[in-house]
Motif scaffolding. Structure first.
Motif, short mmCIF file in Angstrom:
data_model
loop_
_atom_site.label_atom_id
_atom_site.label_comp_id
_atom_site.label_asym_id
_atom_site.label_seq_id
_atom_site.Cartn_x
_atom_site.Cartn_y
_atom_site.Cartn_z
N ASN A 34 -2.55 5.27 0.56
CA ASN A 34 -3.76 4.87 1.26
C ASN A 34 -4.84 5.93 1.04
O ASN A 34 -4.61 6.95 0.39
CB ASN A 34 -3.49 4.64 2.76
N ARG A 35 -5.99 5.71 1.60
CA ARG A 35 -7.12 6.62 1.40
C ARG A 35 -6.81 8.03 1.91
O ARG A 35 -7.16 9.02 1.29
CB ARG A 35 -8.36 6.05 2.11
N SER A 36 -6.12 8.10 3.03
CA SER A 36 -5.77 9.40 3.61
C SER A 36 -4.85 10.20 2.70
O SER A 36 -5.05 11.40 2.50
CB SER A 36 -5.10 9.18 4.98
N PHE A 80 -6.77 11.35 -0.40
CA PHE A 80 -7.64 12.48 -0.04
C PHE A 80 -6.82 13.76 0.09
O PHE A 80 -7.23 14.82 -0.36
CB PHE A 80 -8.38 12.18 1.26
N GLN A 91 0.83 -1.20 0.00
CA GLN A 91 0.00 0.00 0.00
C GLN A 91 0.87 1.26 0.00
O GLN A 91 1.27 1.75 1.04
CB GLN A 91 -0.92 0.00 1.21
#
Length: 195
Positions: free
Chosen positions: A52-54, A57, A49
């Motif tokens: 990541n989503r953070s 964003f 990974q």
């Protein structure tokens, strides 16, 4: 009836110049960065990974905010020079400057999870020199008539500089507030885990 038509704030050539002039040299100089002292306090990423989503964003959020600020600067400069022959070119130069300056701030801010104003700021002289060279090239693009003609830019007045600098400060303060909030959240979670 009044209709508002947004003029084009940046051309394809300027996007290429942002990559080549504003970003390439500073990003290359990041290879000389020393490791952040707090790197070993970070939780490891999950296997495989990279993003990541953070992080995704953060990248999306940063791009949108920088775009809004650059568009605002374009409109301020555009309407300040209303009726002038190089109105559009000068406004485009304001957009160009704003994007590059906010990219410089972005580079400084993402280097560490702590505040950008700590001693880590000056830990990489190569990065600072890379930004100075990029900024000098950017000034040439804006003020040398030859580049004005072929790259569709116009010289900014002293008053015009207020807008990109103000936009950059807004971006810096916003970034620092978000980082402060994240540090506060992490420290609160760590204190709860210790109890």
């Amino acid at each position: 009836m009044y209709t508002f038509i947004q003029p084009i704030a940046i051309l394809a050539i300027h996007i290429l110049l942002i990559d080549l002039i504003g970003e390439m040299l500073p990003l290359l100089m990041l290879t000389f960065d020393r490791a952040d002292e707090n790197i070993m306090k970070e939780h490891p990423r999950k296997k495989g990974q990279l993003l990541n989503r953070s992080v995704l964003f953060q990248v999306l959020n940063s791009g949108v905010i920088r775009g809004i600020l650059a568009l605002a600067v374009f409109n301020f400069v555009f309407y300040f020079h209303e009726g002038e022959a190089n109105q559009h070119e000068t406004a485009v130069a304001g957009t160009f400057i704003t994007i590059v300056l906010t990219q410089f701030i972005n580079i400084f801010c993402i280097r560490t999870k702590t505040s950008v104003f700590e001693r880590f700021l000056f830990s990489n002289p190569n990065l600072l020199w890379g930004m100075v060279l990029s900024f000098t090239a950017m000034l040439a693009i804006i003020y040398v008539p030859f580049f004005n003609l072929y790259l569709h830019t116009g010289p900014l007045t002293a008053r015009d500089w207020v807008y990109p600098i103000a936009a950059s400060l807004v971006y810096l303060i916003g970034f620092e507030i978000i980082k402060w909030g994240k540090r506060k959240t992490v420290s609160t979670l760590d204190m709860n885990d210790d109890q």
